[in-house]
Design a protein around this motif. Structure first.
Motif, PDB file in Angstrom:
ATOM      1  N   GLU A  47       0.854  -1.187   0.000  1.00  0.00           N
ATOM      2  CA  GLU A  47       0.000   0.000   0.000  1.00  0.00           C
ATOM      3  C   GLU A  47       0.894   1.242   0.000  1.00  0.00           C
ATOM      4  O   GLU A  47       1.834   1.346   0.790  1.00  0.00           O
ATOM      5  N   ARG A  48       0.555   2.194  -0.872  1.00  0.00           N
ATOM      6  CA  ARG A  48       1.454   3.328  -1.029  1.00  0.00           C
ATOM      7  C   ARG A  48       0.758   4.466  -1.772  1.00  0.00           C
ATOM      8  O   ARG A  48      -0.333   4.292  -2.337  1.00  0.00           O
ATOM      9  N   HIS A  49       1.387   5.615  -1.770  1.00  0.00           N
ATOM     10  CA  HIS A  49       1.024   6.729  -2.637  1.00  0.00           C
ATOM     11  C   HIS A  49       2.266   7.579  -2.861  1.00  0.00           C
ATOM     12  O   HIS A  49       3.259   7.464  -2.131  1.00  0.00           O
ATOM     13  N   CYS A  50       2.236   8.397  -3.865  1.00  0.00           N
ATOM     14  CA  CYS A  50       3.393   9.244  -4.172  1.00  0.00           C
ATOM     15  C   CYS A  50       3.677  10.203  -3.017  1.00  0.00           C
ATOM     16  O   CYS A  50       2.764  10.671  -2.325  1.00  0.00           O
ATOM     17  N   ASP A  51       4.945  10.480  -2.839  1.00  0.00           N
ATOM     18  CA  ASP A  51       5.352  11.477  -1.843  1.00  0.00           C
ATOM     19  C   ASP A  51       5.066  12.868  -2.425  1.00  0.00           C
ATOM     20  O   ASP A  51       5.678  13.284  -3.414  1.00  0.00           O
ATOM     21  N   THR A  52       4.117  13.577  -1.817  1.00  0.00           N
ATOM     22  CA  THR A  52       3.717  14.893  -2.339  1.00  0.00           C
ATOM     23  C   THR A  52       3.937  15.996  -1.300  1.00  0.00           C
ATOM     24  O   THR A  52       3.141  16.941  -1.187  1.00  0.00           O
ATOM     25  N   ASP A  53       4.996  15.886  -0.543  1.00  0.00           N
ATOM     26  CA  ASP A  53       5.285  16.896   0.482  1.00  0.00           C
ATOM     27  C   ASP A  53       5.606  18.263  -0.113  1.00  0.00           C
ATOM     28  O   ASP A  53       5.713  19.263   0.632  1.00  0.00           O
ATOM     29  N   TRP A  54       5.725  18.341  -1.421  1.00  0.00           N
ATOM     30  CA  TRP A  54       5.995  19.632  -2.048  1.00  0.00           C
ATOM     31  C   TRP A  54       4.919  20.652  -1.713  1.00  0.00           C
ATOM     32  O   TRP A  54       5.193  21.861  -1.604  1.00  0.00           O
ATOM     33  N   ILE A  55       3.676  20.187  -1.551  1.00  0.00           N
ATOM     34  CA  ILE A  55       2.571  21.123  -1.314  1.00  0.00           C
ATOM     35  C   ILE A  55       2.633  21.751   0.071  1.00  0.00           C
ATOM     36  O   ILE A  55       2.014  22.787   0.330  1.00  0.00           O
ATOM     37  N   LEU A  56       3.398  21.129   0.982  1.00  0.00           N
ATOM     38  CA  LEU A  56       3.513  21.683   2.335  1.00  0.00           C
ATOM     39  C   LEU A  56       4.270  23.007   2.344  1.00  0.00           C
ATOM     40  O   LEU A  56       4.205  23.755   3.321  1.00  0.00           O
ATOM     41  N   ARG A  57       4.981  23.279   1.263  1.00  0.00           N
ATOM     42  CA  ARG A  57       5.635  24.581   1.163  1.00  0.00           C
ATOM     43  C   ARG A  57       4.603  25.695   0.979  1.00  0.00           C
ATOM     44  O   ARG A  57       4.831  26.848   1.340  1.00  0.00           O
ATOM     45  N   ALA A  58       3.465  25.327   0.388  1.00  0.00           N
ATOM     46  CA  ALA A  58       2.383  26.310   0.208  1.00  0.00           C
ATOM     47  C   ALA A  58       1.558  26.469   1.477  1.00  0.00           C
ATOM     48  O   ALA A  58       1.073  27.568   1.785  1.00  0.00           O
ATOM     49  N   SER A  64      -3.303  15.363   6.415  1.00  0.00           N
ATOM     50  CA  SER A  64      -2.890  14.354   5.429  1.00  0.00           C
ATOM     51  C   SER A  64      -3.984  14.115   4.404  1.00  0.00           C
ATOM     52  O   SER A  64      -3.712  13.913   3.216  1.00  0.00           O
ATOM     53  N   GLY A  65      -5.248  14.158   4.849  1.00  0.00           N
ATOM     54  CA  GLY A  65      -6.353  13.958   3.914  1.00  0.00           C
ATOM     55  C   GLY A  65      -6.442  15.062   2.891  1.00  0.00           C
ATOM     56  O   GLY A  65      -6.666  14.805   1.695  1.00  0.00           O
ATOM     57  N   GLU A  66      -6.288  16.308   3.324  1.00  0.00           N
ATOM     58  CA  GLU A  66      -6.320  17.444   2.401  1.00  0.00           C
ATOM     59  C   GLU A  66      -5.147  17.376   1.430  1.00  0.00           C
ATOM     60  O   GLU A  66      -5.300  17.675   0.234  1.00  0.00           O
ATOM     61  N   LEU A  68      -3.568  14.742   0.288  1.00  0.00           N
ATOM     62  CA  LEU A  68      -3.801  13.723  -0.736  1.00  0.00           C
ATOM     63  C   LEU A  68      -4.866  14.165  -1.725  1.00  0.00           C
ATOM     64  O   LEU A  68      -4.747  13.929  -2.937  1.00  0.00           O
ATOM     65  N   ASN A  69      -5.932  14.794  -1.236  1.00  0.00           N
ATOM     66  CA  ASN A  69      -7.007  15.240  -2.129  1.00  0.00           C
ATOM     67  C   ASN A  69      -6.524  16.271  -3.138  1.00  0.00           C
ATOM     68  O   ASN A  69      -6.982  16.290  -4.286  1.00  0.00           O
ATOM     69  N   LEU A  70      -5.593  17.107  -2.728  1.00  0.00           N
ATOM     70  CA  LEU A  70      -5.125  18.167  -3.609  1.00  0.00           C
ATOM     71  C   LEU A  70      -4.023  17.718  -4.567  1.00  0.00           C
ATOM     72  O   LEU A  70      -3.819  18.348  -5.615  1.00  0.00           O
ATOM     73  N   THR A  71      -3.294  16.636  -4.242  1.00  0.00           N
ATOM     74  CA  THR A  71      -2.091  16.293  -5.020  1.00  0.00           C
ATOM     75  C   THR A  71      -2.159  14.970  -5.770  1.00  0.00           C
ATOM     76  O   THR A  71      -1.288  14.705  -6.605  1.00  0.00           O
ATOM     77  N   LEU A  72      -3.165  14.147  -5.483  1.00  0.00           N
ATOM     78  CA  LEU A  72      -3.230  12.826  -6.122  1.00  0.00           C
ATOM     79  C   LEU A  72      -4.499  12.667  -6.943  1.00  0.00           C
ATOM     80  O   LEU A  72      -5.600  13.023  -6.482  1.00  0.00           O
ATOM     81  N   PRO A  73      -4.388  12.124  -8.158  1.00  0.00           N
ATOM     82  CA  PRO A  73      -5.600  11.797  -8.941  1.00  0.00           C
ATOM     83  C   PRO A  73      -6.260  10.551  -8.386  1.00  0.00           C
ATOM     84  O   PRO A  73      -5.674   9.810  -7.601  1.00  0.00           O
ATOM     85  N   ARG A  74      -7.481  10.323  -8.811  1.00  0.00           N
ATOM     86  CA  ARG A  74      -8.240   9.161  -8.366  1.00  0.00           C
ATOM     87  C   ARG A  74      -8.304   8.117  -9.475  1.00  0.00           C
ATOM     88  O   ARG A  74      -8.318   8.444 -10.665  1.00  0.00           O
ATOM     89  N   ALA A  79     -10.282   5.196  -5.514  1.00  0.00           N
ATOM     90  CA  ALA A  79      -9.110   5.192  -4.635  1.00  0.00           C
ATOM     91  C   ALA A  79      -8.036   6.124  -5.204  1.00  0.00           C
ATOM     92  O   ALA A  79      -7.979   6.372  -6.416  1.00  0.00           O
ATOM     93  N   PHE A  80      -7.187   6.613  -4.308  1.00  0.00           N
ATOM     94  CA  PHE A  80      -6.076   7.449  -4.765  1.00  0.00           C
ATOM     95  C   PHE A  80      -5.114   6.614  -5.610  1.00  0.00           C
ATOM     96  O   PHE A  80      -4.861   5.443  -5.318  1.00  0.00           O
ATOM     97  N   SER A  81      -4.568   7.228  -6.647  1.00  0.00           N
ATOM     98  CA  SER A  81      -3.602   6.542  -7.502  1.00  0.00           C
ATOM     99  C   SER A  81      -2.351   6.191  -6.696  1.00  0.00           C
ATOM    100  O   SER A  81      -1.883   6.990  -5.876  1.00  0.00           O
TER     101      SER A  81
END
Length: 569
Positions: A47-58, A64-66, A68-74, A79-81
């Motif tokens: 079980e995994r998802h892409c590391d999208t910590d880049w958005i935390l700079r914004a 964590s839910g927000e 994933l919703n903003l950075t991952l397609p479905r 389910a999240f990609s």
């Protein structure tokens, strides 16, 4: 002249010395299965998802839910990609929320893993997922290729530099490269190191068994191979417990290195094979070693006996090509090599699928080991009771039968399928012990080549690997080398055969079971070698069945074959 087998009877063909040698050489086999753990105990699709910590700079306060919703397609199921992400942008969080992100890309900064069975595996450490998921099976194939390469490399060295050195060098390589595996920074260094580990394992397994066998008398000769298999079974149980307790694959590698260091401490006191020393004309060393063995076994040896056994030897003139021009020996070589290939193909197909049987992987691995350990004790007894031929045929036929029987049950019958697979694997492993004993007893000891070449320049060549060009070469060692190549070649093909399960889950089972069934039928064409001295010449090996009948009627020291022995010790 006196045969070395007769000397063994005087100094003790299964005394304290032989038991000590078997124990010392077999202890390494406890560690051998554990070297497989880094690519067996993995979750190939965690079980995994892409590391999208880049958005935390914004916005560093995103949940964590927000995030994933903003950075991952479905995916289509909602389910999240697990392999895609939205392309990072330099917008502020308000713009990202208002307009959203649409352009997707692969995971740029790695993955975040969760709900995993292990703390760390090669899959999670090297990110062997999505478009790199095939590298886990490539790692298995590379390791098996190493096992095959070990047969080419360490087979000739056993004949040129002795059984002792060809077992010691792999022990050193294992200690060094199991540590290198543990500190590997990427999957490519990992695979290169595992290749060398596999080569060392292949070389040690075959040469340590030969070394032990050449010190044992005819009645206990099968014990060396069966004990190595039994200790290997103990190692399978230990592997399940070790990985269950330590869920980090790198830490397990360091634990293995500790055990390997202990093996290395006493390996340098391993005795050389007196048979090999005599073949090399090193009579003084052989004399000293024979006296030492007699003392350890508390036996007395007459000096005249040593003079006779180490006297001038009459050596058969000819070439190793005689092995390939003899129809009988070629038939034996094909049948035993095919049997070894078939059973090992099935064995590793089952081993590499240990986590796909529907039950807990630790439980299945423990069952694989615990059921084999007592079976190898019985193997020693059965080999002497019913002989090599019947043992080989029955293990091959029963192994293929139980594996084919799994096809009669639905795939969700995890308990039944696991029981059948465990039983089938037991018989396949049993057959491996029989093959190791059988192949050494079917072929003669040695011949001298007509052409003399410098072994130093030949030892690493392909010619030498197959037995051409050296001054003194063992038919037996050559046959074992070919059998080992077939055996390890099957291991190399097993991950590739398992891949065919994507077309239908039954294909691997049908293929290896059919081959094993065929090799079991061919076993009827082999002669029986139980309680026979190792043949010294091609004539003796070709007339194995006739010699056996003669000796069976008049005991172990029965009349010799009617033809003159061309090689004597």
């Amino acid at each position: 002249m006196v045969e070395f087998g007769e000397v063994l009877k005087v100094i003790g063909d299964f005394g304290f010395f032989q038991k000590l040698v078997i124990l010392a050489l077999a202890c390494q086999n406890v560690l051998l299965p554990i070297f497989f753990c880094s690519f067996l105990f993995i979750q190939s699709d965690p079980e995994r998802h892409c590391d999208t910590d880049w958005i935390l700079r914004a916005d560093s306060n995103l949940t964590s839910g927000e995030q994933l919703n903003l950075t991952l397609p479905r995916e289509e199921d909602g389910a999240f990609s697990r392999c895609r992400m939205f392309v990072p942008v330099d917008w502020d969080i308000g713009a990202i929320r208002e307009y959203g992100l649409n352009e997707t890309t692969g995971c740029r900064d790695g993955w975040v893993y969760y709900d995993t069975l292990y703390d760390a595996t090669i899959v999670t450490d090297f990110d062997l997922v999505c478009d790199r998921s095939n590298l886990a099976q490539v790692a298995q194939t590379v390791f098996m290729a190493g096992l095959l390469a070990g047969s080419f490399i360490f087979g000739p060295t056993a004949e040129a530099y002795g059984r002792k050195r060809s077992t010691q060098v792999p022990v050193v390589l294992l200690l060094v490269f199991v540590i290198v595996v543990g500190v590997s920074p990427n999957v490519y260094v990992y695979m290169a190191s595992q290749f060398i580990v596999g080569a060392a394992l292949g070389g040690y397994r075959i040469n340590s068994t030969i070394l032990a066998t050449e010190w044992i008398g005819v009645t206990k000769r099968s014990l060396a191979s069966c004990m190595s298999q039994m200790f290997s079974s103990v190692g399978q149980c230990a592997m399940a417990g070790l990985v269950y307790a330590i869920r980090d694959w790198r830490t397990v590698q360091y634990v293995i290195a500790g055990g390997q260091a202990f093996i290395l401490l006493y390996t340098w006191w391993t005795p050389e094979s007196a048979r090999w020393l005599l073949e090399q004309g090193r009579t003084e060393e052989a004399n000293e070693l024979i006296r030492r063995v007699a003392a350890i076994n508390k036996k007395k040896i007459p000096e005249y006996l040593l003079d006779e056994v180490t006297g001038e030897r009459e050596v058969q003139s000819g070439s190793i090509k005689a092995l390939f021009t003899s129809t009988v020996l070629m038939k034996y070589l094909f049948i035993i090599s095919f049997a070894w290939f078939s059973l090992n193909l099935g064995y590793f197909c089952l081993v590499l699928n240990v986590g796909k049987l529907g039950l807990n992987i630790f439980l299945v691995q423990f069952l694989f080991g615990i059921t084999e350990a007592p079976a190898h004790f019985l193997c020693v007894w059965v080999l002497e009771l019913i002989g090599r031929k019947k043992s080989l045929i029955s293990s091959l036929l029963l192994g293929s039968f139980f594996c084919l029987l799994t096809l009669a049950f639905p795939r969700d019958s995890a308990v039944v399928i696991t029981a059948l697979v465990t039983t089938g694997k037991l018989f396949l492993n049993w057959g491996g012990s029989v093959c190791m004993v059988y192949i050494q007893e079917l072929f003669p000891t040695s011949v001298r080549y007509k052409s003399i070449h410098n072994m130093r320049f030949k030892i690493f060549s392909i010619q030498c690997a197959f037995g051409f060009g050296s001054e003194l070469r063992s038919f037996r060692q050559t046959a074992v080398g070919f059998g080992s190549i077939a055996y390890r070649g099957a291991g190399l093909l097993s991950p590739l055969l398992n891949i065919l399960a994507v077309y239908h889950w039954s294909i691997p089972t049908i293929v290896f079971s059919s081959l094993t069934l065929t090799s079991g039928a061919l076993g009827f064409l082999l002669p029986e070698t139980r309680r026979k001295e190792l043949p010294d010449s091609t004539r003796e090996a070709e007339g194995n069945r006739k010699v056996t009948n003669q000796k069976a009627g008049s005991g172990f020291n029965a009349v010799e074959h009617t033809s003159t022995k061309s090689t004597k010790l």
